[in-house]
Design a protein around this motif. Structure first.
Motif, PDB file in Angstrom:
ATOM      1  N   PRO A 118       1.833   3.603  14.043  1.00 11.53           N
ATOM      2  CA  PRO A 118       2.194   4.487  12.934  1.00 11.53           C
ATOM      3  C   PRO A 118       1.003   4.960  12.118  1.00 11.53           C
ATOM      4  CG  PRO A 118       2.743   2.210  12.424  1.00 11.53           C
ATOM      5  CD  PRO A 118       2.349   2.247  13.869  1.00 11.53           C
ATOM      6  N   PHE A 119      -0.118   4.226  12.212  1.00 13.63           N
ATOM      7  CA  PHE A 119      -1.313   4.591  11.446  1.00 13.63           C
ATOM      8  C   PHE A 119      -2.294   5.445  12.257  1.00 13.63           C
ATOM      9  CE2 PHE A 119       0.213   0.531   9.698  1.00 13.63           C
ATOM     10  CZ  PHE A 119       0.482   0.930   8.394  1.00 13.63           C
ATOM     11  N   GLY A 120      -1.948   5.733  13.492  1.00 10.76           N
ATOM     12  CA  GLY A 120      -2.760   6.627  14.299  1.00 10.76           C
ATOM     13  C   GLY A 120      -4.170   6.135  14.572  1.00 10.76           C
ATOM     14  N   GLY A 121      -4.366   4.824  14.616  1.00 10.24           N
ATOM     15  CA  GLY A 121      -5.691   4.277  14.893  1.00 10.24           C
ATOM     16  C   GLY A 121      -6.604   4.215  13.685  1.00 10.24           C
ATOM     17  N   LEU A 122      -6.067   4.461  12.484  1.00 15.54           N
ATOM     18  CA  LEU A 122      -6.900   4.476  11.275  1.00 15.54           C
ATOM     19  C   LEU A 122      -6.923   3.139  10.529  1.00 15.54           C
ATOM     20  CD1 LEU A 122      -5.954   7.939   9.685  1.00 15.54           C
ATOM     21  CD2 LEU A 122      -7.934   7.391  11.106  1.00 15.54           C
ATOM     22  N   LEU A 123      -5.953   2.265  10.801  1.00 11.55           N
ATOM     23  CA  LEU A 123      -5.871   1.017  10.042  1.00 11.55           C
ATOM     24  C   LEU A 123      -7.101   0.148  10.293  1.00 11.55           C
ATOM     25  CD1 LEU A 123      -3.960  -0.512   8.109  1.00 11.55           C
ATOM     26  CD2 LEU A 123      -3.096  -1.738  10.115  1.00 11.55           C
ATOM     27  N   ALA A 124      -7.745  -0.278   9.189  1.00 11.95           N
ATOM     28  CA  ALA A 124      -9.012  -0.997   9.302  1.00 11.95           C
ATOM     29  C   ALA A 124      -8.943  -2.424   8.767  1.00 11.95           C
ATOM     30  CB  ALA A 124     -10.111  -0.225   8.567  1.00 11.95           C
ATOM     31  N   ILE A 125      -7.768  -2.882   8.342  1.00  9.98           N
ATOM     32  CA  ILE A 125      -7.617  -4.241   7.837  1.00  9.98           C
ATOM     33  C   ILE A 125      -6.432  -4.910   8.516  1.00  9.98           C
ATOM     34  CG2 ILE A 125      -8.634  -3.704   5.589  1.00  9.98           C
ATOM     35  CD1 ILE A 125      -5.837  -3.571   4.425  1.00  9.98           C
ATOM     36  N   ASP A 126      -6.304  -6.212   8.316  1.00  4.77           N
ATOM     37  CA  ASP A 126      -5.206  -6.958   8.909  1.00  4.77           C
ATOM     38  C   ASP A 126      -3.871  -6.504   8.334  1.00  4.77           C
ATOM     39  OD1 ASP A 126      -4.371  -9.485  10.517  1.00  4.77           O
ATOM     40  OD2 ASP A 126      -3.385  -9.703   8.568  1.00  4.77           O
ATOM     41  N   PHE A 127      -2.934  -6.202   9.223  1.00  2.00           N
ATOM     42  CA  PHE A 127      -1.637  -5.663   8.796  1.00  2.00           C
ATOM     43  C   PHE A 127      -0.864  -6.641   7.911  1.00  2.00           C
ATOM     44  CE2 PHE A 127       2.892  -4.899   9.273  1.00  2.00           C
ATOM     45  CZ  PHE A 127       2.989  -3.528   9.079  1.00  2.00           C
ATOM     46  N   GLY A 128      -0.883  -7.896   8.263  1.00  3.93           N
ATOM     47  CA  GLY A 128      -0.030  -8.857   7.567  1.00  3.93           C
ATOM     48  C   GLY A 128      -0.606  -9.447   6.300  1.00  3.93           C
ATOM     49  N   GLU A 129      -1.941  -9.529   6.171  1.00  2.00           N
ATOM     50  CA  GLU A 129      -2.544 -10.284   5.093  1.00  2.00           C
ATOM     51  C   GLU A 129      -3.028  -9.446   3.911  1.00  2.00           C
ATOM     52  OE1 GLU A 129      -5.569 -12.868   6.521  1.00  2.00           O
ATOM     53  OE2 GLU A 129      -4.284 -13.868   7.970  1.00  2.00           O
ATOM     54  N   LYS A 130      -3.564  -8.250   4.163  1.00  2.00           N
ATOM     55  CA  LYS A 130      -4.251  -7.524   3.100  1.00  2.00           C
ATOM     56  C   LYS A 130      -3.532  -6.276   2.601  1.00  2.00           C
ATOM     57  CE  LYS A 130      -8.646  -7.645   2.745  1.00  2.00           C
ATOM     58  NZ  LYS A 130     -10.100  -7.398   2.893  1.00  2.00           N
ATOM     59  N   ILE A 131      -2.522  -5.811   3.329  1.00  2.00           N
ATOM     60  CA  ILE A 131      -1.826  -4.598   2.896  1.00  2.00           C
ATOM     61  C   ILE A 131      -0.879  -4.920   1.744  1.00  2.00           C
ATOM     62  CG2 ILE A 131      -0.130  -2.854   3.558  1.00  2.00           C
ATOM     63  CD1 ILE A 131      -1.379  -2.753   6.279  1.00  2.00           C
ATOM     64  N   LEU A 132      -0.979  -4.142   0.699  1.00  2.82           N
ATOM     65  CA  LEU A 132      -0.133  -4.317  -0.482  1.00  2.82           C
ATOM     66  C   LEU A 132       1.107  -3.438  -0.399  1.00  2.82           C
ATOM     67  CD1 LEU A 132       0.094  -5.587  -3.358  1.00  2.82           C
ATOM     68  CD2 LEU A 132      -1.103  -3.552  -4.209  1.00  2.82           C
ATOM     69  N   ASN A 133       0.927  -2.151  -0.091  1.00  5.49           N
ATOM     70  CA  ASN A 133       2.028  -1.201   0.007  1.00  5.49           C
ATOM     71  C   ASN A 133       1.878  -0.347   1.253  1.00  5.49           C
ATOM     72  OD1 ASN A 133       3.225  -1.851  -2.490  1.00  5.49           O
ATOM     73  ND2 ASN A 133       1.813  -0.526  -3.594  1.00  5.49           N
TER      74      ASN A 133
END
Length: 451
Positions: free
Chosen positions: A85-100
């Protein structure tokens, strides 16, 4: 610095920094952003390699501008191919650091998904504090924001209001009749002195007040300012209409908006000459929409944005498809960061006899006609240049005595001011126009429906 100057700016040193120092700071942050994106986001490893560029090649702003521009369709395509869903742009851990996690409105197609980390929200809310302070928000103000709370902007906005010391009234923002009547009651009983919302929600409150036999000017008499736009360009015609309906002087009606994916937001100051951007947090420039080459100062082109702080989704050279003019001159308010005049999204421009026409031009051409509103949909009925401008238009029926005469006046104004012939269909209510999210679709492409 005098006390009055301290009160004028949220961060005086940064907001009045000389242009040379701003550009030096941007260069340092751009080099860091490029290295961070390449090291942590799969998309940039691929796109840099395809462009034949390595992070160490970027040493100046000119070097940076050789990087490829990223468009939403690339993210959508990667979603279709990989399910990411992020198109290869996500640069941090999905479960630990995402707030929203939130999605864009989907104005030009499938909504794109983006994310905040705690770091991202802190910095982006700092952006909002500066912009709101510039408009006159102050500690102790009572703030009423009527808008879609599903939008990620809401997170940074309310965080900023807390930091600034405002009392916030929280309510649903959809412009439905029964909810808008509730908003009228909120305005009358709690008397917020700062009101903010998309234009459509503001107009819904105005119409609800009239249906309750309340004068909208009395309802908004508690406000020292109105913060509008939020998805719609606040043209001169729209500002005049808001002033007439609410009684708030036009100099106290401000424009707000932005682009969700890079977390880039803007607003105007008391001089209302372009919308201010925060150049220490973003690098923005204007590029030719076809060649994608940077344009000279003052030229009209596409606004291209790079976020200089994002941890979760690094955004490098985001192509907004919004046509703009950039001004790098110091503003009369004393701020030295760039200002932008937004003309509209290129996808909303129509080709009439070889001339590109934006909805904002239509608004300004028709804004003085009683009963006209900025809620209309242009019908793209053929590919290539069209001979006639065809529109569906929602109007303020309370100001129109003779609809046939009104339509003739609209057609005459379009011919005189823009040189175009037109066919106008007046719809009964704004609900009869096509919507995406909280926005009226400005251009409906009938050629796609026919395929």
């Amino acid at each position: 610095m005098a006390k009055s100057e301290k009160e004028k700016y949220w961060t005086p040193i940064i907001e009045t920094m000389p242009r040379k120092e701003i550009e030096e700071l941007q260069t340092k942050k751009l080099i860091h952003a490029v290295n961070y994106a390449y090291s942590n986001a799969e998309h940039y490893k691929k796109s840099f390699k395809e462009a034949g560029i390595k992070p160490e090649d970027v040493k100046t702003i000119d070097d940076f501008n050789k990087l490829p521009i990223l468009y939403k369709d690339e993210i959508r395509e990667r979603l279709q191919q990989t399910g990411d869903p992020f198109g290869g742009l996500l640069a941090i851990d999905f479960g630990e650091k995402i707030l929203n996690i939130a999605a864009s409105t989907g104005t030009t197609g499938v909504p794109t998904v983006y994310a905040y980390s705690w770091h991202d929200r802190q910095i982006s809310s700092e952006q909002d504090s500066r912009l709101k302070w510039m408009k006159g928000y102050r500690p102790g103000d009572v703030f009423f924001m009527v808008g879609p709370r599903w939008h990620a902007y809401a997170s940074q906005l309310f965080y900023a209001m807390d930091a600034m010391g405002l009392t916030v009234l929280i309510d649903c923002g959809y412009p439905l009749p029964f909810i808008s009547k509730k908003h009228v009651m909120t305005m009358k009983t709690l008397k917020p002195n700062v009101y903010a919302s998309p234009n459509i929600s503001l107009y819904s409150i105005i119409e609800a007040a009239k249906s309750m036999n309340e004068d909208p000017r009395d309802v908004f008499s508690c406000c020292k300012l109105i913060d509008a736009g939020y998805g719609d360009v606040l043209t001169t015609a729209v500002r005049k209409r808001i002033e007439k309906e609410t009684g708030i002087a036009s100099e106290n009606i401000f424009d707000s908006g932005g682009i969700a994916e890079p977390l880039w937001y803007y607003g105007d100051c008391e001089f209302h000459v372009g919308n201010h951007c925060l150049d220490d947090l973003f690098y923005t420039n204007v590029c030719d929409l076809e060649t994608r080459e940077p344009l000279a100062k003052g030229e009209k082109g596409e606004c291209v944005i790079t976020n200089l702080f994002s941890e979760s989704l690094p955004i490098i050279r985001w192509g907004t498809e919004d046509m703009t003019i950039q001004d790098l001159e110091k503003c009369n308010c004393g701020r030295t960061h760039s200002r932008w005049t937004l003309l509209g999204r290129d996808a909303f421009a129509t080709n009439i006899k070889g001339t590109k026409t934006f909805p904002t031009e239509i608004e300004n051409a028709l804004g003085d006609i009683p009963g006209f509103t900025e809620y209309f949909t242009i019908l793209k009925y053929k590919k290539g240049p069209m001979e006639i401008l065809k529109m569906k238009l929602a109007v303020d029926q309370t100001k129109i005595k003779d609809q046939e005469k009104f339509v003739k006046e609209v057609k005459s104004a379009l011919k005189e001011k823009m040189g175009v012939e037109s066919e106008i269909e007046v719809v009964k209510t704004i609900a009869d126009l096509p919507f995406v999210g909280h926005k009226v679709i400005k251009v409906l492409d009938l050629t796609k429906e026919a395929e």
